[in-house]
Structure formats: structure tokens, C-alpha cells
Design an enzyme around this catalytic site. Structure first.
Site, PDB file in Angstrom:
ATOM      1  N   TYR A 196       0.868  -1.185   0.000  1.00 57.52           N
ATOM      2  CA  TYR A 196       0.000   0.000   0.000  1.00 57.52           C
ATOM      3  C   TYR A 196       0.901   1.229   0.000  1.00 57.52           C
ATOM      4  CZ  TYR A 196      -4.083  -2.929   1.259  1.00 57.52           C
ATOM      5  OH  TYR A 196      -5.086  -3.873   1.294  1.00 57.52           O
ATOM      6  N   LEU A 234     -18.489  -2.159   1.956  1.00 62.38           N
ATOM      7  CA  LEU A 234     -19.177  -0.964   1.435  1.00 62.38           C
ATOM      8  C   LEU A 234     -18.973  -0.842  -0.065  1.00 62.38           C
ATOM      9  CD1 LEU A 234     -18.228   1.581   4.244  1.00 62.38           C
ATOM     10  CD2 LEU A 234     -20.250   0.128   4.066  1.00 62.38           C
ATOM     11  N   ARG A 268     -16.358  -0.398  -1.675  1.00 60.97           N
ATOM     12  CA  ARG A 268     -15.425   0.727  -1.905  1.00 60.97           C
ATOM     13  C   ARG A 268     -16.147   2.076  -1.887  1.00 60.97           C
ATOM     14  NH1 ARG A 268     -10.570  -1.660  -3.736  1.00 60.97           N
ATOM     15  NH2 ARG A 268     -10.804  -3.877  -4.176  1.00 60.97           N
ATOM     16  N   GLY A 269     -17.099   2.183  -1.002  1.00 63.47           N
ATOM     17  CA  GLY A 269     -17.813   3.455  -0.818  1.00 63.47           C
ATOM     18  C   GLY A 269     -19.131   3.525  -1.564  1.00 63.47           C
ATOM     19  N   SER A 277     -22.921   3.428   0.403  1.00 65.37           N
ATOM     20  CA  SER A 277     -22.917   4.479   1.426  1.00 65.37           C
ATOM     21  C   SER A 277     -23.581   5.700   0.791  1.00 65.37           C
ATOM     22  CB  SER A 277     -21.484   4.809   1.858  1.00 65.37           C
ATOM     23  OG  SER A 277     -20.852   5.652   0.921  1.00 65.37           O
TER      24      SER A 277
HETATM   25  N1  LIG Z   1      -7.320  -8.667   0.423  1.00 64.12           N
HETATM   26  C1  LIG Z   1      -7.574  -7.831  -0.546  1.00 64.12           C
HETATM   27  O1  LIG Z   1      -7.428  -8.140  -1.736  1.00 64.12           O
HETATM   28  C2  LIG Z   1      -8.068  -6.448  -0.216  1.00 64.12           C
HETATM   29  C3  LIG Z   1      -8.510  -5.619  -1.242  1.00 64.12           C
HETATM   30  C4  LIG Z   1      -8.989  -4.342  -0.907  1.00 64.12           C
HETATM   31  C5  LIG Z   1      -9.012  -3.953   0.423  1.00 64.12           C
HETATM   32  N2  LIG Z   1      -8.558  -4.775   1.404  1.00 64.12           N
HETATM   33  C6  LIG Z   1      -8.556  -4.355   2.828  1.00 64.12           C
HETATM   34  O2  LIG Z   1      -9.891  -4.113   3.233  1.00 64.12           O
HETATM   35  C7  LIG Z   1     -10.014  -2.780   3.742  1.00 64.12           C
HETATM   36  C8  LIG Z   1     -11.388  -2.244   3.376  1.00 64.12           C
HETATM   37  O3  LIG Z   1     -11.546  -2.241   1.968  1.00 64.12           O
HETATM   38  P1  LIG Z   1     -11.992  -0.993   1.147  1.00 64.12           P
HETATM   39  O4  LIG Z   1     -11.497   0.237   1.828  1.00 64.12           O
HETATM   40  O5  LIG Z   1     -11.614  -1.204  -0.240  1.00 64.12           O
HETATM   41  O6  LIG Z   1     -13.552  -1.102   1.103  1.00 64.12           O
HETATM   42  P2  LIG Z   1     -14.797  -0.560   1.881  1.00 64.12           P
HETATM   43  O7  LIG Z   1     -14.606  -0.632   3.352  1.00 64.12           O
HETATM   44  O8  LIG Z   1     -15.924  -1.259   1.247  1.00 64.12           O
HETATM   45  O9  LIG Z   1     -14.941   0.946   1.396  1.00 64.12           O
HETATM   46  C9  LIG Z   1     -14.161   1.981   1.835  1.00 64.12           C
HETATM   47  C10 LIG Z   1     -14.761   3.233   1.260  1.00 64.12           C
HETATM   48  O10 LIG Z   1     -15.984   3.498   1.906  1.00 64.12           O
HETATM   49  C11 LIG Z   1     -15.960   4.785   2.473  1.00 64.12           C
HETATM   50  N3  LIG Z   1     -16.569   4.736   3.795  1.00 64.12           N
HETATM   51  C12 LIG Z   1     -16.117   4.118   4.888  1.00 64.12           C
HETATM   52  N4  LIG Z   1     -16.964   4.260   5.923  1.00 64.12           N
HETATM   53  C13 LIG Z   1     -17.957   4.999   5.442  1.00 64.12           C
HETATM   54  C14 LIG Z   1     -19.126   5.480   6.019  1.00 64.12           C
HETATM   55  N5  LIG Z   1     -19.449   5.191   7.267  1.00 64.12           N
HETATM   56  N6  LIG Z   1     -19.951   6.217   5.248  1.00 64.12           N
HETATM   57  C15 LIG Z   1     -19.638   6.498   3.991  1.00 64.12           C
HETATM   58  N7  LIG Z   1     -18.529   6.030   3.368  1.00 64.12           N
HETATM   59  C16 LIG Z   1     -17.710   5.304   4.097  1.00 64.12           C
HETATM   60  C17 LIG Z   1     -14.509   5.154   2.584  1.00 64.12           C
HETATM   61  O11 LIG Z   1     -14.398   6.523   2.461  1.00 64.12           O
HETATM   62  P3  LIG Z   1     -13.135   7.320   3.020  1.00 64.12           P
HETATM   63  O12 LIG Z   1     -11.921   6.728   2.367  1.00 64.12           O
HETATM   64  O13 LIG Z   1     -13.410   8.701   2.575  1.00 64.12           O
HETATM   65  O14 LIG Z   1     -13.139   7.165   4.502  1.00 64.12           O
HETATM   66  C18 LIG Z   1     -13.894   4.422   1.409  1.00 64.12           C
HETATM   67  O15 LIG Z   1     -14.003   5.210   0.244  1.00 64.12           O
HETATM   68  C19 LIG Z   1      -8.854  -2.007   3.106  1.00 64.12           C
HETATM   69  O16 LIG Z   1      -8.480  -0.879   3.868  1.00 64.12           O
HETATM   70  C20 LIG Z   1      -7.780  -3.057   3.090  1.00 64.12           C
HETATM   71  O17 LIG Z   1      -7.149  -3.124   4.354  1.00 64.12           O
HETATM   72  C21 LIG Z   1      -8.109  -6.017   1.087  1.00 64.12           C
END
Ligand SMILES: NC(=O)c1ccc[n+]([C@@H]2O[C@H](COP(=O)([O-])OP(=O)(O)OC[C@H]3O[C@@H](n4cnc5c(N)ncnc54)[C@H](OP(=O)(O)O)[C@@H]3O)[C@@H](O)[C@H]2O)c1
Length: 334
Positions: free
Chosen positions: A59, A209, A211-212, A215
Site C-alpha cells: 500500500y 461498502l 469501496r464506498g 454508502s
Molecule cells: N485482500 C484484498 O485483496 C483487499 C482488497 C482491498 C481492500 N482490502 C482491505 O480491506 C479494507 C477495506 O476495503 P476498502 O477500503 O476497499 O472497502 P470498503 O470498506 O468497502 O470501502 C471503503 C470506502 O468506503 C468509504 N466509507 C467508509 N466508511 C464509510 C461510512 N461510514 N460512510 C460512507 N462512506 C464510508 C470510505 O471513504 P473514506 O476513504 O473517505 O473514509 C472508502 O471510500 C482495506 O483498507 C484493506 O485493508 C483487502
């Protein structure tokens, strides 16, 4: 300190908070992130009782791990669990160059991660993707040696399918499989989830979520910055996004009736799928994190859950979860 429900991660894993915090978006994947705000978010998570923090060494090429080190410098090591993905190869121009799961690479990646994180062990260590050139037994075997040596506590996997999971679990217990799982991405339910349950492997669900998308944050259709993952992701393009936001509108109507937000509904749905499903939510601000943790207060009946599923049926989502070249890297999609 607020108390958050906990659950045991897999048959042999640690006790984790019902919701974990993902660090990826703090390193610019969804647009710029503010360092002070990111650190405040990590502190707020720990203060609220979240003990699981997920990162990847790739990352922003170690940026996320070093940020986490700065955030956790004054915290007791036993108060948090670090889940670290490794194996993705990067270039100095931000390029991606495949995955390396060779035993020598495992030891090398681990040595650098321990240094960047400023810790002497990692709680859960996992290859980010299957290296198609290395048998999973070799990769997991190398991590198992690091468990023996005390540098790693538990082994996890990411985005792998059932055959790989079985082969890996025959070498060493796999505490969790990190994989995309949400109201609108339910592919794992057919084969992967039942196999994980049979093997005592929990699911740390990412993309809960979407990826947002699930929401209120994308409903104004602000354009994405060119380096935002979503600027190139099929679900967020033109007509696909229009169609997907219709599902979000339907969820928003239900959320309103609960005095909740769409994000809270999406997280509460994931939590309802079982104590072995641990949503890892990405947040860059303490406000977003607090909103997400609010999902733990939401109790939904079977009828309400069915209404949520009917409002956003997975087969109606437009666009795949990754673009075709990245989909091809997913052992879980084979
Ligand atoms: N193993 C894998 O292949 C893999 C792939 C992707 C991710 N991951 C891990 O999983 C974690 C989560 O994944 P993700 O970040 O892609 O997906 P996510 O949790 O589905 O979505 C994150 C997005 O949602 C927004 N968000 C978060 N809380 C919110 C709320 N309460 N209201 C409105 N919007 C909200 C965030 O905005 P903001 O950024 O503006 O806060 C961000 O844009 C990552 O940080 C990473 O550690 C793993």
C-alpha cells in the site's frame, strides 16, 4: 473505552473486534489522505475497542505500514492485532509487477514489514494473492517456519479459492481468508464460505461498502481523481454507476426507516451473516469510522434483512468488482 463485541478468528486464531479497520485508503487508493486525520482515525478505532488493523506492505510501497507504526508508537503491543498482506511487486512509478510467493521472498518481505511497522512479530501474515508459479504449500510452509521462529503468530490467506484453501490448511491452520464480501458481492456463499467453515477459517470481509458505493458518499456523483481506484473500476463507470446508485437509493429508503445510513445497513447485513464474518472497513476519518461502528447497534430481523437483500440483489449490480486484468489474478474467481 467503549466495548465492542468480539469474536474468535477461526478455530485457532486470536479474539478480534467484530469490525476491523483497513488502512488502505489512508495511503491514497481512494484519493488523497491526510496523515493527521489518518492517525486520529487509528487512535479512535483503538479507543472504541477495535483491535484488528489490516494493511499491505505494497500500500503505497510501505507508506501504510510506516503510518501505522507512527499511529501505534505509544500503544501497548497487546492492545492491537496487525494483519499484513505481502507479495505484490511494485515499481518506482507506482506500477504493479505480479506476485512473489517464494519462501525466500516471504522471509524478505517479512523482515522489511517488521522493520517498517516497528514490531517484532506480526499477528496475521498473508500472501495478497496466489503466486501462480509457486505451490501454495511452499508459501504457507515458509510462513509456518516464521511462526515457529516467533516472527508471525497466525497465517491467513487472501482471495484464494477452495482448492488452494484446502491445500494450505493441510500445511498449517489458516485463521482467516480475506476476501471481498458484501450485500452486492456474494460469490463466496456458494463454495468458498462453506469450505472455510468446514476448515475453521474465518472470513475477514473487505469491500463491505463496495469501496464506498454502499454508502451515501458517492450519490452526488462527484468525479473521481485520476489516481482513485474507482476512476478505473467497472462498477463506478457511467451507466454502471447510474444503475448501481439506483440500488443505493433503494437501500437509502430502508435505512431512513431505521434512522440509519446506507453504510450502516451494509455493515449490519455483513455482521448478520455469522460470527465468523469480520468486516474490515476502510475509513480515512474518525467520523466515517464512528458511523461504521454505529452498525453494531443496528438489530435487523430476518424480514428486514430479506428486504435489504431484495432492495439490492447481488445479480443486479452492474460491473465486475475489478477490471478484467485484476480479475484474472484472483484464484477465488476460478
Ligand atoms: N485482500 C484484498 O485483496 C483487499 C482488497 C482491498 C481492500 N482490502 C482491505 O480491506 C479494507 C477495506 O476495503 P476498502 O477500503 O476497499 O472497502 P470498503 O470498506 O468497502 O470501502 C471503503 C470506502 O468506503 C468509504 N466509507 C467508509 N466508511 C464509510 C461510512 N461510514 N460512510 C460512507 N462512506 C464510508 C470510505 O471513504 P473514506 O476513504 O473517505 O473514509 C472508502 O471510500 C482495506 O483498507 C484493506 O485493508 C483487502
Amino acid at each position: 473505552m467503549t466495548t465492542i463485541d468480539t469474536t474468535k478468528l477461526g478455530t485457532t486464531g486470536p479474539v478480534v473486534s467484530r469490525i476491523g479497520l483497513g488502512g488502505m485508503s489512508m495511503s491514497g487508493v481512494y484519493g488523497k489522505a491526510d496523515e493527521k486525520e489518518s492517525i486520529a482515525t487509528i487512535h479512535a478505532a483503538l479507543d472504541a475497542g477495535v483491535n484488528l488493523i489490516d494493511t499491505g506492505d505494497f500500500y503505497a510501497m510501505g507508506h501504510n505500514e510506516m503510518l501505522i507504526q507512527r499511529a501505534l508508537a505509544d500503544r501497548k503491543r497487546e492492545d492491537y492485532l496487525l494483519s499484513v498482506k505481502f507479495g505484490a511487486l511494485r515499481g518506482p512509478n507506482d506500477s504493479w509487477g505480479g506476485f512473489d510467493g517464494r519462501p525466500a521472498a516471504v522471509r524478505n518481505f517479512l523482515a522489511y514489514s517488521l522493520q517498517r511497522l516497528g514490531v517484532d512479530y506480526i499477528d496475521i501474515y498473508r500472501p495478497a494473492r496466489l503466486d501462480p508459479n509457486v505451490p501454495i504449500e511452499d508459501t504457507v510452509g515458509a510462513i509456518a517456519e516464521m511462526v515457529q521462529a516467533g516472527f508471525v503468530r497466525h497465517i491467513g490467506l487472501s482471495e484464494i479459492g477452495v482448492d488452494t484453501l484446502r491445500r494450505a490448511a493441510a500445511v498449517h491452520p489458516i485463521v482467516d481468508l480475506q476476501i471481498e464480501y458484501s450485500l452486492i458481492t456474494r460469490t463466496i456463499e456458494e463454495r468458498i464460505l462453506p469450505t472455510a467453515r468446514e476448515l475453521g477459517t474465518a472470513i475477514t470481509a473487505y469491500g463491505v461498502l463496495s469501496r464506498g458505493l454502499l454508502s451515501d458518499s458517492l450519490r452526488d456523483r462527484r468525479p473521481f481523481a485520476p489516481d482513485d481506484f474507482r476512476a478505473h473500476s467497472p462498477r463506478f463507470q457511467g451507466e454502471n454507476l447510474t444503475a448501481n446508485l439506483r440500488l443505493v437509493d433503494a437501500l437509502a429508503a430502508i435505512a431512513e426507516g431505521h434512522g440509519a445510513t446506507v453504510a450502516q445497513l451494509a455493515i449490519a447485513w455483513a455482521l448478520s451473516r455469522g460470527a465468523d464474518i469480520v468486516p474490515v472497513i476502510g475509513a480515512r476519518t474518525a467520523e466515517r469510522l464512528a458511523e461504521s461502528l454505529g452498525a453494531l447497534e443496528l438489530t435487523l430481523s430476518e424480514d428486514e434483512l430479506a428486504a435489504i437483500e431484495a432492495a439490492a440483489p447481488a445479480d443486479q449490480v452492474a460491473g465486475t468488482r475489478y477490471a478484467a486484468p485484476q480479475m484474472a489474478l484472483l484464484d477465488s474467481e476460478r
